[in-house]
Design a protein around this motif. Structure first.
Motif, PDB file in Angstrom:
ATOM      1  N   LEU A   1      30.431  29.750  68.229  1.00 14.63           N
ATOM      2  CA  LEU A   1      31.946  29.993  67.243  1.00 14.63           C
ATOM      3  C   LEU A   1      31.880  30.520  66.528  1.00 14.63           C
ATOM      4  O   LEU A   1      32.363  31.158  65.306  1.00 14.63           O
ATOM      5  N   GLY A   2      30.946  30.677  66.032  1.00 17.58           N
ATOM      6  CA  GLY A   2      30.686  30.973  64.506  1.00 17.58           C
ATOM      7  C   GLY A   2      30.331  29.545  62.880  1.00 17.58           C
ATOM      8  O   GLY A   2      30.017  30.125  61.811  1.00 17.58           O
ATOM      9  N   LEU A   3      29.895  28.658  63.474  1.00 17.84           N
ATOM     10  CA  LEU A   3      29.748  27.177  62.660  1.00 17.84           C
ATOM     11  C   LEU A   3      28.127  27.851  61.873  1.00 17.84           C
ATOM     12  O   LEU A   3      27.366  27.866  62.307  1.00 17.84           O
ATOM     13  N   SER A   4      28.841  27.562  60.309  1.00 19.28           N
ATOM     14  CA  SER A   4      27.428  27.512  58.917  1.00 19.28           C
ATOM     15  C   SER A   4      26.315  26.913  59.981  1.00 19.28           C
ATOM     16  O   SER A   4      26.560  25.706  59.895  1.00 19.28           O
ATOM     17  N   ALA A   5      25.225  27.691  59.656  1.00 24.03           N
ATOM     18  CA  ALA A   5      24.084  27.243  59.813  1.00 24.03           C
ATOM     19  C   ALA A   5      23.690  25.775  59.016  1.00 24.03           C
ATOM     20  O   ALA A   5      23.223  24.921  60.154  1.00 24.03           O
ATOM     21  N   GLU A   6      24.204  25.815  58.066  1.00 26.17           N
ATOM     22  CA  GLU A   6      23.665  24.337  57.595  1.00 26.17           C
ATOM     23  C   GLU A   6      24.417  23.575  57.575  1.00 26.17           C
ATOM     24  O   GLU A   6      24.224  22.126  57.854  1.00 26.17           O
ATOM     25  N   GLU A   7      26.441  23.472  58.092  1.00 26.32           N
ATOM     26  CA  GLU A   7      26.822  22.018  59.029  1.00 26.32           C
ATOM     27  C   GLU A   7      26.186  21.231  60.261  1.00 26.32           C
ATOM     28  O   GLU A   7      25.860  20.765  60.296  1.00 26.32           O
ATOM     29  N   GLU A   8      25.583  22.949  60.610  1.00 29.24           N
ATOM     30  CA  GLU A   8      24.996  22.564  62.356  1.00 29.24           C
ATOM     31  C   GLU A   8      23.685  21.879  62.518  1.00 29.24           C
ATOM     32  O   GLU A   8      23.449  20.695  62.404  1.00 29.24           O
ATOM     33  N   LYS A   9      22.976  22.331  61.358  1.00 31.16           N
ATOM     34  CA  LYS A   9      21.818  21.381  60.705  1.00 31.16           C
ATOM     35  C   LYS A   9      21.997  20.288  60.544  1.00 31.16           C
ATOM     36  O   LYS A   9      20.564  19.322  61.006  1.00 31.16           O
ATOM     37  N   LYS A  10      22.879  19.734  59.382  1.00 33.98           N
ATOM     38  CA  LYS A  10      22.557  18.709  58.955  1.00 33.98           C
ATOM     39  C   LYS A  10      23.202  17.485  60.080  1.00 33.98           C
ATOM     40  O   LYS A  10      22.565  16.892  60.608  1.00 33.98           O
ATOM     41  N   LEU A  11      24.406  17.975  60.965  1.00 32.56           N
ATOM     42  CA  LEU A  11      24.625  16.795  62.047  1.00 32.56           C
ATOM     43  C   LEU A  11      23.684  16.591  63.143  1.00 32.56           C
ATOM     44  O   LEU A  11      23.662  15.673  63.541  1.00 32.56           O
ATOM     45  N   ARG A  12      22.682  18.023  63.486  1.00 34.15           N
ATOM     46  CA  ARG A  12      22.194  17.900  64.727  1.00 34.15           C
ATOM     47  C   ARG A  12      21.289  17.137  64.176  1.00 34.15           C
ATOM     48  O   ARG A  12      20.779  16.250  65.123  1.00 34.15           O
TER      49      ARG A  12
ATOM     50  N   LEU B   1      28.863  20.684  69.356  1.00 35.17           N
ATOM     51  CA  LEU B   1      28.170  21.438  68.895  1.00 35.17           C
ATOM     52  C   LEU B   1      27.827  22.403  68.528  1.00 35.17           C
ATOM     53  O   LEU B   1      27.673  23.413  68.005  1.00 35.17           O
ATOM     54  N   ASP B   2      26.894  22.910  69.352  1.00 30.60           N
ATOM     55  CA  ASP B   2      26.199  24.097  70.657  1.00 30.60           C
ATOM     56  C   ASP B   2      27.959  24.895  70.391  1.00 30.60           C
ATOM     57  O   ASP B   2      28.015  25.954  70.107  1.00 30.60           O
ATOM     58  N   ASN B   3      29.396  24.195  70.933  1.00 33.49           N
ATOM     59  CA  ASN B   3      30.480  25.026  70.916  1.00 33.49           C
ATOM     60  C   ASN B   3      30.510  25.552  69.702  1.00 33.49           C
ATOM     61  O   ASN B   3      30.648  26.970  69.492  1.00 33.49           O
ATOM     62  N   ALA B   4      30.544  24.493  68.726  1.00 33.99           N
ATOM     63  CA  ALA B   4      31.073  25.519  67.484  1.00 33.99           C
ATOM     64  C   ALA B   4      29.946  26.367  66.879  1.00 33.99           C
ATOM     65  O   ALA B   4      30.733  26.977  66.060  1.00 33.99           O
ATOM     66  N   ALA B   5      28.244  26.422  67.064  1.00 33.82           N
ATOM     67  CA  ALA B   5      27.438  27.451  66.033  1.00 33.82           C
ATOM     68  C   ALA B   5      28.275  28.286  67.337  1.00 33.82           C
ATOM     69  O   ALA B   5      27.948  29.872  66.269  1.00 33.82           O
TER      70      ALA B   5
END
Length: 200
Positions: A179-190, A173-177
């Motif tokens: 590389l520009g993963l949307s903040a919303e997707e990151e927050k949900k999974l985190r 998830l850190d790697n995805a973030a």
């Protein structure tokens, strides 16, 4: 762009699955134009590709599937075959035919083992079939070829999450973030990972 529309349809279904994992629900689909009875007069591969893409983009997956099959029956070169198998796999996926989709993504890779997107799509299908460890293998292969795919890190994080490998999920998830993963997707999974860690 036409290719983006096809990917968007594919990702919409994958995202519905993801939202189900993380406790959210939504979806959408289009229908369209040409039906399979109109396909008999199409002859050249170029013409069939044009109409297959048009049908696919309009959500007419059965017509697209018929045309992709006709193209493959003409035995195109490996590069074209790899792309057509990939797109037919996406059409199968959009119809919920996951086994057929997986077979086509595998066939795409047999034709072109460097097709990193087919590894990625195969991984998503495997997740839908609850085969997370096999999905992780596919995501690994996609990232070996192209390591700059935020969405692949995100999907692998989801697969790790499903397998309770939470540290690996956070790392991806850190790697995805990064590389520009949307903040919303990151927050949900985190948040889902944090909740799971709390329950362990």
């Amino acid at each position: 762009m036409e290719l983006d529309r096809r990917r968007e349809q594919f990702y919409l279904r994958a995202d519905e699955f993801t939202d189900g994992l993380l406790g959210d629900h939504s979806g959408a689909e289009e229908k369209s134009g040409m039906n399979s009875s109109n396909t008999s007069s199409l002859e050249t591969i170029d013409t069939m590709i044009f109409y297959a893409i048009k049908a696919h983009n309009n959500g007419d997956f059965q017509t697209a599937e018929t045309l992709y099959t006709k193209i493959l029956n003409q035995k195109p070169n490996a590069l074209v075959a790899s792309i057509v198998y990939k797109h037919r796999g996406m059409a199968f996926f959009a119809q919920g035919a996951y086994e057929d989709a997986y077979k086509d993504f595998s066939a795409s890779l047999n034709e072109n083992p460097k097709n990193f997107r087919s590894y990625y799509y195969a991984g998503i299908v495997l997740m839908m079939m609850n085969k997370n460890s096999e999905a992780i293998t596919m995501f690994n292969k996609s990232l070996e070829i192209n390591g700059y795919q935020a969405h692949v890190y995100f999907r692998r994080a989801l697969a790790y999450f499903q397998e309770d490998q939470l540290i690996l999920a956070l790392h991806d998830l850190d790697n995805a973030a990064a590389l520009g993963l949307s903040a919303e997707e990151e927050k949900k999974l985190r948040a889902a990972i944090a909740k799971k860690i709390d329950m362990v």
